[in-house]
Scaffold this motif. Structure first.
Motif, PDB file in Angstrom:
ATOM      1  N   ALA A  23     -14.686 -31.856 -85.428  1.00  0.00           N
ATOM      2  CA  ALA A  23     -13.715 -31.714 -84.164  1.00  0.00           C
ATOM      3  C   ALA A  23     -13.319 -33.382 -84.008  1.00  0.00           C
ATOM      4  O   ALA A  23     -12.001 -33.640 -83.995  1.00  0.00           O
ATOM      5  CB  ALA A  23     -14.336 -31.321 -82.798  1.00  0.00           C
ATOM      6  N   TRP A  24     -14.209 -34.271 -84.240  1.00  0.00           N
ATOM      7  CA  TRP A  24     -13.874 -35.607 -84.064  1.00  0.00           C
ATOM      8  C   TRP A  24     -13.299 -36.330 -85.390  1.00  0.00           C
ATOM      9  O   TRP A  24     -12.538 -37.118 -85.111  1.00  0.00           O
ATOM     10  CB  TRP A  24     -14.996 -36.383 -83.712  1.00  0.00           C
ATOM     11  N   TYR A  25     -13.853 -35.855 -86.369  1.00  0.00           N
ATOM     12  CA  TYR A  25     -13.531 -36.446 -87.655  1.00  0.00           C
ATOM     13  C   TYR A  25     -12.627 -35.572 -88.622  1.00  0.00           C
ATOM     14  O   TYR A  25     -12.205 -36.288 -89.689  1.00  0.00           O
ATOM     15  CB  TYR A  25     -14.603 -37.361 -87.977  1.00  0.00           C
ATOM     16  N   GLY A  26     -12.595 -34.342 -88.346  1.00  0.00           N
ATOM     17  CA  GLY A  26     -12.173 -33.528 -89.457  1.00  0.00           C
ATOM     18  C   GLY A  26     -10.851 -33.776 -89.658  1.00  0.00           C
ATOM     19  O   GLY A  26     -10.189 -33.815 -90.859  1.00  0.00           O
ATOM     20  N   HIS A  27      -9.995 -34.201 -88.621  1.00  0.00           N
ATOM     21  CA  HIS A  27      -8.621 -34.428 -88.979  1.00  0.00           C
ATOM     22  C   HIS A  27      -8.183 -35.667 -89.721  1.00  0.00           C
ATOM     23  O   HIS A  27      -6.852 -35.843 -89.885  1.00  0.00           O
ATOM     24  CB  HIS A  27      -7.797 -34.359 -87.354  1.00  0.00           C
ATOM     25  N   LYS A  31      -3.526 -36.939 -92.111  1.00  0.00           N
ATOM     26  CA  LYS A  31      -2.828 -37.910 -91.227  1.00  0.00           C
ATOM     27  C   LYS A  31      -1.315 -37.400 -90.835  1.00  0.00           C
ATOM     28  O   LYS A  31      -1.070 -38.250 -89.846  1.00  0.00           O
ATOM     29  CB  LYS A  31      -3.049 -39.200 -91.943  1.00  0.00           C
ATOM     30  N   THR A  32      -0.813 -36.622 -91.683  1.00  0.00           N
ATOM     31  CA  THR A  32       0.527 -36.159 -91.267  1.00  0.00           C
ATOM     32  C   THR A  32       0.640 -35.003 -90.100  1.00  0.00           C
ATOM     33  O   THR A  32       1.878 -34.967 -89.656  1.00  0.00           O
ATOM     34  CB  THR A  32       1.276 -35.567 -92.512  1.00  0.00           C
ATOM     35  N   ALA A  33      -0.561 -34.245 -89.902  1.00  0.00           N
ATOM     36  CA  ALA A  33      -0.467 -33.559 -88.629  1.00  0.00           C
ATOM     37  C   ALA A  33       0.011 -34.072 -87.290  1.00  0.00           C
ATOM     38  O   ALA A  33      -0.559 -35.409 -87.137  1.00  0.00           O
ATOM     39  CB  ALA A  33      -2.022 -32.809 -88.709  1.00  0.00           C
ATOM     40  N   PRO A  34       0.572 -33.450 -86.643  1.00  0.00           N
ATOM     41  CA  PRO A  34       1.092 -34.088 -85.250  1.00  0.00           C
ATOM     42  C   PRO A  34      -0.300 -34.137 -84.454  1.00  0.00           C
ATOM     43  O   PRO A  34      -1.153 -33.212 -84.416  1.00  0.00           O
ATOM     44  CB  PRO A  34       2.095 -32.843 -84.701  1.00  0.00           C
ATOM     45  N   ILE A  35      -0.116 -35.408 -83.570  1.00  0.00           N
ATOM     46  CA  ILE A  35      -1.251 -35.716 -82.860  1.00  0.00           C
ATOM     47  C   ILE A  35      -1.575 -34.598 -81.970  1.00  0.00           C
ATOM     48  O   ILE A  35      -2.710 -34.296 -81.387  1.00  0.00           O
ATOM     49  CB  ILE A  35      -1.204 -37.033 -82.293  1.00  0.00           C
ATOM     50  N   VAL A  36      -0.650 -33.953 -81.213  1.00  0.00           N
ATOM     51  CA  VAL A  36      -0.804 -33.069 -80.245  1.00  0.00           C
ATOM     52  C   VAL A  36      -1.504 -31.810 -80.883  1.00  0.00           C
ATOM     53  O   VAL A  36      -2.620 -31.233 -80.367  1.00  0.00           O
ATOM     54  CB  VAL A  36       0.454 -32.494 -79.201  1.00  0.00           C
ATOM     55  N   ALA A  37      -0.948 -31.379 -82.306  1.00  0.00           N
ATOM     56  CA  ALA A  37      -1.906 -30.114 -82.678  1.00  0.00           C
ATOM     57  C   ALA A  37      -3.376 -30.584 -83.073  1.00  0.00           C
ATOM     58  O   ALA A  37      -4.225 -29.835 -82.817  1.00  0.00           O
ATOM     59  CB  ALA A  37      -1.070 -29.697 -83.879  1.00  0.00           C
ATOM     60  N   VAL A  38      -3.464 -31.813 -83.482  1.00  0.00           N
ATOM     61  CA  VAL A  38      -4.851 -32.218 -83.697  1.00  0.00           C
ATOM     62  C   VAL A  38      -5.685 -32.201 -82.631  1.00  0.00           C
ATOM     63  O   VAL A  38      -6.725 -31.729 -82.489  1.00  0.00           O
ATOM     64  CB  VAL A  38      -4.849 -33.756 -84.432  1.00  0.00           C
ATOM     65  N   SER A  42      -8.823 -29.894 -82.224  1.00  0.00           N
ATOM     66  CA  SER A  42     -10.159 -30.523 -82.075  1.00  0.00           C
ATOM     67  C   SER A  42     -10.918 -29.857 -80.781  1.00  0.00           C
ATOM     68  O   SER A  42     -12.004 -29.690 -80.764  1.00  0.00           O
ATOM     69  CB  SER A  42      -9.771 -31.920 -81.966  1.00  0.00           C
ATOM     70  N   TRP A  43      -9.951 -29.818 -79.584  1.00  0.00           N
ATOM     71  CA  TRP A  43     -10.761 -29.220 -78.407  1.00  0.00           C
ATOM     72  C   TRP A  43     -11.031 -27.651 -78.703  1.00  0.00           C
ATOM     73  O   TRP A  43     -12.206 -27.462 -78.079  1.00  0.00           O
ATOM     74  CB  TRP A  43      -9.538 -28.760 -77.229  1.00  0.00           C
TER      75      TRP A  43
END
Length: 116
Positions: A23-27, A31-38, A42-43
């Protein structure tokens, strides 16, 4: 079959830390994925971490003190993270990581040692 409390507690903490590390580091590979989606993904992953972490502490508390439970969790967390960063993120682990981890394990020994 009744497993000993330490086996159940440590097993659940290992599983919970696997989820939390993802959840914390898999994303970080996306890096191009939208932060809201990430954040939302993660939640969602972290939810499963809590499904294991909360029972681990409930089951383990009494057999272990709160400080011991936290120490177990931190040692597991660093172990899982070290493997994750090496295997998934491709980061190298150097001598300084080994020394730092050894010092943390020494600290864990102090927490678990009976000084009375």
């Amino acid at each position: 079959m009744n497993l000993p409390v330490p086996v159940i507690t440590i097993g659940l903490l290992i599983a919970s830390n696997l989820f939390m590390t993802v959840a914390w580091y898999g994303h970080l590979k996306f890096k191009t994925a939208p932060i809201v989606a990430v954040i939302l993904i993660s939640w969602g992953i972290a939810f499963f971490e809590y499904l294991m972490q909360v029972p681990a502490n409930r089951i383990g508390y009494g057999h272990f003190s709160a400080a011991q439970l936290k120490t177990i969790q931190e040692v597991i967390s660093l172990s899982v993270f070290a493997l994750f960063s090496w295997l998934y993120l491709g980061e190298k682990l150097g001598w300084q990581h080994a020394v730092g981890f050894s010092l943390i394990c020494l600290g864990a020994w102090f927490v678990f040692h009976d000084w009375s």
